[in-house]
Motif scaffolding. Structure first.
Motif, short mmCIF file in Angstrom:
data_model
loop_
_atom_site.label_atom_id
_atom_site.label_comp_id
_atom_site.label_asym_id
_atom_site.label_seq_id
_atom_site.Cartn_x
_atom_site.Cartn_y
_atom_site.Cartn_z
N ILE A 81 0.78 -1.33 -0.12
CA ILE A 81 0.01 -0.19 -0.18
C ILE A 81 1.06 1.32 -0.01
CG2 ILE A 81 -1.83 -1.33 1.19
CD1 ILE A 81 -1.34 0.30 3.87
N GLY A 82 1.98 1.24 0.08
CA GLY A 82 3.08 2.29 -0.12
C GLY A 82 3.16 2.96 1.28
N MET A 83 2.97 2.54 2.18
CA MET A 83 3.25 3.05 3.66
C MET A 83 4.25 2.45 4.20
SD MET A 83 0.72 5.38 3.81
CE MET A 83 0.26 5.78 5.24
N PRO A 84 5.05 3.44 5.18
CA PRO A 84 6.17 2.71 5.91
C PRO A 84 5.76 2.03 7.12
CG PRO A 84 6.13 5.41 6.45
CD PRO A 84 5.10 4.78 5.13
N PHE A 85 6.54 0.69 7.15
CA PHE A 85 6.06 -0.19 8.22
C PHE A 85 6.01 0.43 9.70
CE2 PHE A 85 7.27 -3.79 10.90
CZ PHE A 85 6.08 -4.40 10.88
N LYS B 175 2.07 5.98 17.33
CA LYS B 175 2.26 5.56 15.96
C LYS B 175 3.60 4.27 15.88
CE LYS B 175 3.69 7.50 11.41
NZ LYS B 175 4.06 8.86 10.78
N GLY B 176 3.09 3.36 15.32
CA GLY B 176 3.93 2.19 15.04
C GLY B 176 4.00 1.03 16.25
N MET B 177 3.06 1.13 17.29
CA MET B 177 2.86 0.38 18.20
C MET B 177 2.29 -1.18 18.08
SD MET B 177 1.45 2.82 21.50
CE MET B 177 1.50 1.30 22.68
N GLY B 178 3.03 -2.04 18.25
CA GLY B 178 2.22 -3.47 18.16
C GLY B 178 2.59 -3.89 16.61
N ARG B 179 3.45 -3.23 15.90
CA ARG B 179 3.72 -3.71 14.57
C ARG B 179 4.56 -4.92 14.59
NH1 ARG B 179 7.03 0.66 15.37
NH2 ARG B 179 9.36 0.41 14.62
N ALA B 180 5.44 -5.19 15.48
CA ALA B 180 6.49 -6.35 15.35
C ALA B 180 6.43 -7.10 16.78
CB ALA B 180 7.80 -5.81 15.39
N SER B 181 5.79 -6.70 17.77
CA SER B 181 5.54 -7.52 18.95
C SER B 181 4.04 -7.16 19.55
CB SER B 181 6.48 -7.16 19.98
OG SER B 181 6.51 -6.16 20.67
N ARG B 182 3.64 -8.29 20.40
CA ARG B 182 2.16 -8.02 21.01
C ARG B 182 2.47 -7.16 22.24
NH1 ARG B 182 -0.42 -13.68 22.06
NH2 ARG B 182 -2.13 -12.24 22.86
N GLU B 183 3.83 -7.37 22.97
CA GLU B 183 3.79 -6.58 24.01
C GLU B 183 3.86 -5.12 23.90
OE1 GLU B 183 5.31 -10.60 24.19
OE2 GLU B 183 5.74 -8.82 22.94
N HIS B 184 4.27 -4.45 22.79
CA HIS B 184 4.28 -3.00 22.49
C HIS B 184 2.98 -2.54 21.64
CE1 HIS B 184 8.81 -4.12 22.95
NE2 HIS B 184 8.33 -3.26 23.83
N ALA B 185 1.93 -3.63 21.78
CA ALA B 185 0.79 -3.03 21.02
C ALA B 185 -0.25 -2.08 21.87
CB ALA B 185 -0.02 -4.17 20.63
N ILE B 186 -0.73 -1.44 21.49
CA ILE B 186 -1.95 -0.77 22.48
C ILE B 186 -2.84 -1.89 22.98
CG2 ILE B 186 -4.10 0.63 22.17
CD1 ILE B 186 -2.90 1.89 19.71
#
Length: 281
Positions: A71-75, A97-108
């Protein structure tokens, strides 16, 4: 006309875009993933976007990166949450911004609805039969996304999201566009009396037409019912003030179409998750 259009591009996963919104509102990106074009192995093959289903975390992050590229957006802009089938809404700012993208622990944590006015912010939620609800206010330039299973639907997360957009951003319901995305349809969603009684209760409290429950709950033999979650959410959205002409409803059933989608119910609970997203740039 089906609002979610399947688009295939070389070297990218096939995606289902809300094409009419994106044509009408430049800078808006909104849609839903399929199960194809990723690296996950069975039973999560192949574009599983859920970190919570016991798939390889490395595979899931790679799949999410593929979505970002498509979709052309930064990870780094993709924001995920730990969903709990509730109705609590998170106002997503630059800090999230970017929370949870790579781990559950850092997700909202413990949220099922998300709203933002931040340009370049990609709101994401995960699905495998539950109903994705998309919201966009072109006047205030605000976006929202909600996860509505039967519990969230009964809690009326649809209205909660609309009300949160009004309170946080001044969005007026008559300006908001809404879309109901691919999810399990009334054709496939059989429930028991325990769930049906809760649905009946919320219909009685929120609907004036005495026969409306027959449109949402279709009686089956053995004290079972077929539940139309899409229609119930559509009705709640309309009752919250969004014009019917501003509501798009899919005809795509995740259970009928496991060639394209993951279905928790159809696949016995061991399957992947699709991602819904909405972003403004």
């Amino acid at each position: 006309m089906e609002p979610f259009n399947r688009v295939e591009r070389e070297n990218h996963p096939p995606l289902f875009y809300i094409a009419s919104w994106m044509q009408q509102f430049p800078g808006l990106s909104a849609g839903f993933t399929s199960r194809h074009g990723g690296v996950s192995e069975s039973p999560f093959s192949s574009l599983n976007c859920g970190l919570h289903v016991h798939d390889s975390a490395e595979h899931v992050v790679s799949n999410r990166e593929r979505l970002a590229d498509a979709i052309g957006m930064p990870f780094q802009a993709f924001t995920y949450a730990e969903q709990v089938h509730g109705k609590d809404i998170c106002v997503v700012t630059a800090a999230e911004k970017g929370m949870g993208r790579a781990s559950r622990e850092h997700a909202i944590q413990a949220r099922d609805g998300f709203i933002t006015k931040e340009k370049g912010q990609v709101l994401c939620a995960l699905f495998a039969d539950c109903v994705p609800l998309f919201f966009y206010d072109p006047v205030r330039e605000a976006a929202g996304l909600a996860h509505a299973g039967w519990k969230g639907t009964v809690l009326n997360i649809a209205s909660a999201t609309i009300n949160a957009m009004h309170q946080a951003f001044g969005s007026e319901p008559q300006d908001i566009r809404a879309a109901i995305g691919p999810s399990i349809g009334v054709c496939c969603y059989e429930i028991d009396n325990v769930v049906a009684d809760q649905v009946k209760g919320v219909i009685m409290n929120n609907h004036s037409e005495s026969d409306y429950s027959n449109k949402v709950l279709i009686a089956q033999p053995g004290n079972k019912y077929k539940l139309n979650l899409q229609e119930l959410n559509r009705n709640f959205i309309e009752k919250a003030g969004i014009m019917s002409s501003h509501i798009e409803v899919t005809q795509l059933c995740t259970s009928c179409s496991t060639d394209d989608f993951f279905s928790h119910r159809k696949e016995g609970g061991s399957t992947g998750r699709m991602a819904a997203w909405i972003a403004m740039s």
